[in-house]
Design an enzyme around this catalytic site. Structure first.
Site, short mmCIF file in Angstrom:
data_model
loop_
_atom_site.label_atom_id
_atom_site.label_comp_id
_atom_site.label_asym_id
_atom_site.label_seq_id
_atom_site.Cartn_x
_atom_site.Cartn_y
_atom_site.Cartn_z
N SER A 111 0.65 -1.16 0.13
CA SER A 111 -0.28 0.21 -0.11
C SER A 111 1.41 1.18 0.18
O SER A 111 1.63 1.36 -0.95
CB SER A 111 -1.00 -0.09 0.73
N HIS A 123 -2.16 -1.43 -4.10
CA HIS A 123 -4.17 -1.39 -4.94
C HIS A 123 -3.99 -0.21 -4.42
O HIS A 123 -3.78 0.90 -3.95
CB HIS A 123 -4.24 -2.22 -3.33
#
Length: 213
Positions: free
Chosen positions: A114, A139
Site C-alpha cells: 500500500s 492497491h
C-alpha cells in the site's frame, strides 16, 4: 550540529515491547554509547517500519531534514518494512523525499504494501531496491466515513480524488501507463521482488551487498 542532536528512537521501540541494542564507540575522548538506530542514522540510514501514521511520518521527515542539513550532497538510505497506512502521513514523507536535495535510496526489507509500496517506488531513479524475499503490494486507497448523506458524498469524492492522484504518481514513478496502473490497483496486487523490478516499482533486487575493495 552536535551528536546529541541525533533523533532518539529507542524509547518508542521499547514502548512497543522491543529491546534496542546499544553500541559502544571508542574515541580519543573515551567511550560513547548509542542505541543502534541513532548510530545507523549517523550513516544516513532511516527505518520506516510498521504502519504509516502521523507520528512515525513526523520522525522520518525530521530525520531526512536533519540529514539534508548535515550534508545536502550525500544519499539518504530509507529501509522500508511496512504494511501501509495513512495516505496523508505517507504523502508527508513522499513530498519531503522529493523536496530535499539528497537522493533518497529506498530498500524494501520484508514487505512494502500500500503506502509502503508507494514510498518504495518514490525513491531516486536507479536507487530503489528490494531484498530477494521481500513482498510488494499495490492497491487503491481504503477509507470509510459515517455521517450525513451530503458529508458522505463529499468524503467519497475526496477518496476518489486521492485515488486519481496516487495513480498518476505511481504511473510517473514506474513508467507504466495510467490505464495499466488503474487496472492493477483495482484489487490487492502482490508482487515478488523480481516482479516489482519488472513492473518498475524498483530498479533492482539486492542479493549481496557490494563492498568497496
Amino acid at each position: 550540529m552536535s551528536r546529541n542532536s541525533y533523533i532518539q528512537q529507542s524509547s518508542d521501540i521499547q514502548a512497543a515491547g522491543g529491546l534496542v541494542p546499544m553500541v559502544i564507540e571508542q574515541s580519543a575522548r573515551g567511550e560513547r554509547a548509542y542505541d543502534i538506530y541513532s548510530r545507523l542514522l549517523k550513516e544516513r540510514v532511516i527505518f520506516l517500519v510498521g504502519p504509516v501514521e502521523d507520528y512515525m511520518a513526523n520522525l522520518v521527515v525530521a530525520q531526512m531534514l536533519f540529514l539534508e542539513a548535515e550534508n545536502p550532497d550525500k544519499d539518504i538510505h530509507l529501509y522500508i518494512n511496512s504494511p501501509g497506512g495513512s495516505v496523508t502521513a505517507g504523502m508527508s514523507i513522499y513530498d519531503t523525499m522529493q523536496f530535499i536535495k539528497p537522493d533518497v535510496s529506498t530498500i524494501c526489507i520484508g514487505q512494502a504494501c500500500s503506502m509502503g509500496a508507494f514510498l518504495l517506488a518514490a525513491g531516486a531513479k536507479g536507487k530503489r531496491h528490494c531484498l530477494p524475499n521481500s513482498r510488494v503490494m499495490i492497491h487503491q486507497p481504503l477509507g470509510g466515513f459515517q455521517g450525513q448523506a451530503t458529508d458522505i458524498e463529499i468524503h467519497a469524492q475526496e477518496i476518489l480524488n486521492i485515488k486519481a492522484r496516487l495513480n498518476e504518481l505511481l504511473a510517473y514513478h514506474t513508467g507504466q501507463d495510467l490505464e495499466t496502473i488503474k487496472r492493477d490497483t483495482e484489487r490487492d496486487n502482490f508482487m515478488s521482488a523480481s516482479r516489482a523490478a519488472e513492473y518498475g516499482l524498483i530498479d533492482s533486487v539486492y542479493d549481496k551487498r557490494q563492498l568497496a575493495s
